[in-house]
Design an enzyme around this catalytic site. Structure first.
Site, PDB file in Angstrom:
ATOM      1  N   CYS A  51       0.927  -1.057  -0.069  1.00 49.41           N
ATOM      2  CA  CYS A  51       0.048  -0.066   0.048  1.00 49.41           C
ATOM      3  C   CYS A  51       0.954   1.053   0.148  1.00 49.41           C
ATOM      4  O   CYS A  51       0.378   2.354  -0.643  1.00 49.41           O
ATOM      5  CB  CYS A  51      -0.879   0.141   1.130  1.00 49.41           C
ATOM      6  N   GLU A 114       7.697  -0.681  11.701  1.00 49.87           N
ATOM      7  CA  GLU A 114       6.569  -1.543  11.445  1.00 49.87           C
ATOM      8  C   GLU A 114       7.029  -2.853  10.972  1.00 49.87           C
ATOM      9  O   GLU A 114       7.773  -2.944   9.942  1.00 49.87           O
ATOM     10  CB  GLU A 114       5.286  -0.984  10.727  1.00 49.87           C
TER      11      GLU A 114
END
Length: 419
Positions: A51, A114
């Site tokens: 994304c 992340e």
């Protein structure tokens, strides 16, 4: 000389409306890899598409790799090259190695550190491996990135605090609704991001969750963990009006939620506000939905402020992570120095096997024709010895001649003779 090159379009320069144009659907990746590998001067390749980024990683013998990759990306997605130029990040050799390690460790992510990106990078590696588009150098590069990421995770606390895209999505929801536990949430998709959202929402006390997915079986897997309802995407339009919060993350190539559907839902809700977060790329929700009153539509780019509010503790760990990457990259650079020698040895071995096979075939033919076996074997040994030693002797003579040529230009450092 083979070079490692990476062309990246990511969140740092490109907004979601640009990123979705260059995203690769999972079903199209194998064909895209084969097309890329077929280009002259490209000997190996892999593609990472998430994304937040589309990354093309190649081994190339061309001095114009950036142009080759830029043209490939624009041609594949049928976009004018000039309109993409401002959003390209290009890395080569040492910079490319550093970049892929930053990606693997999450240092280049929207959410610093992340962990999901490492899994996505491993998926990209396995897809390329199955497609047969890796070579020894690219294989080693990915293994290096994975081991570096593991060391960073082990030796730092960069992934310890709960800051992820899913976490930030839930935090953003709290900015709209003071008490999430009282809201009905619809999660669209069944990937890792949606599962993480469900986990964080459950921790916030949300009891009413609906998981909608094209394959109901996958939706049930997530729903069963949190006592949620699972439905098919074919049926979600009939219940979407129940949702106060909608978080969508599918792999659809076109939007699955249009303005008309939400207009109908708002009427059924008597215009009670809806919070919608689209974290898919390409987007799942038509941008025009944002024009409707009583709708708060956000994309993944809108999470940046939430990220910044929760990132402080990870910045200190980033410095340590970068030092680890530098150390690991020195080891990789040392391995790269040995690669030319390995290639020479491999080439010599291949040539020796070819010489051996040819000589054996000739000897076998002579034996079948009734030739003297001892004479044939002695001749075979002589042929093999002469042919195998030819290349090394030639290289030794050439090196010796080069040294002599260099010495001819030297001025002797002798004392002047007395007259």
């Amino acid at each position: 000389m083979s070079n490692i090159a990476i062309l990246s379009v990511n969140h740092q320069l490109a907004s979601v409306d640009v990123r979705e144009k260059v995203a690769f659907a999972a079903n199209d990746l194998t064909d895209a890899l084969n097309k890329l590998k077929s280009i002259d001067k490209i000997s190996a390749c892999a593609i990472l598409s998430t994304c937040n980024r589309s990354e093309i990683v190649v081994v190339s013998d061309s001095k114009n790799a950036k142009k080759i990759l830029s043209d490939y990306l624009s041609d594949t997605h049928q976009i004018e090259r000039g309109s993409l130029d401002p959003y390209f990040n290009y890395f080569e050799n040492e910079n490319a190695i550093e970049h892929i390690c930053h990606v693997a460790t999450g240092l280049d992510s929207l959410v610093l550190g992340e962990p999901q990106i490492l899994g996505q990078l491993k998926d990209a590696y396995h897809t390329a491996k199955e497609a047969g588009t890796l070579n020894k150098l690219l294989e080693k590069l990915f293994q290096h990135a994975f081991s570096t990421a593991k060391k960073v995770r082990t030796d730092t606390q960069i992934g310890s605090s709960p800051v992820s895209v899913a976490y930030c999505a839930v935090k953003l929801s709290e900015k709209i609704f003071a008490d999430l536990a009282e809201q009905t949430v619809m999660l669209i998709g069944a990937g890792e991001m949606i599962e993480l959202c469900a986990q964080h929402l459950n921790q916030k006390g949300v009891k009413n969750m609906i998981v909608a997915n094209r394959t109901v079986k996958n939706a049930k897997k997530i729903a069963s963990l949190y006592g949620a309802q699972s439905i098919s995407l074919k049926n979600f339009s009939s219940v979407i009006h129940q949702a106060d919060i909608i978080i969508s993350s599918t792999a659809a190539s076109v939007p699955i939620i249009g303005k008309g559907l939400i207009e109908t839902a708002l009427k059924l809700r008597k215009h009670k506000p809806m919070f919608m977060l689209d974290i898919a790329v390409p987007r799942d929700i038509e941008p025009e939905v944002a024009r409707l009153d009583d709708v708060f539509l956000y994309t993944i780019d809108d999470l940046e402020q939430v990220v910044n509010d929760n990132i402080g503790s990870r910045q200190r760990e980033k410095i340590m992570a970068e030092e680890i990457i530098k150390g690991q990259n020195k080891n990789f650079a040392n391995w790269l120095k040995t690669l030319p020698s390995e290639q020479i040895i491999q080439s010599y071995r291949s040539n020796a096997n070819t010489i051996k096979d040819t000589a054996i075939e000739e000897a076998l033919k002579k034996l079948k024709n009734g030739g003297d076996s001892e004479q044939i074997i002695r001749k075979l040994a002589d042929q093999l010895t002469n042919k195998l030693l030819h290349a090394p002797f030639k290289n030794i003579k050439q090196a010796t001649q080069e040294q002599l040529n260099q010495c001819e230009g030297c001025v002797p450092n002798n004392k002047s003779k007395k007259t």
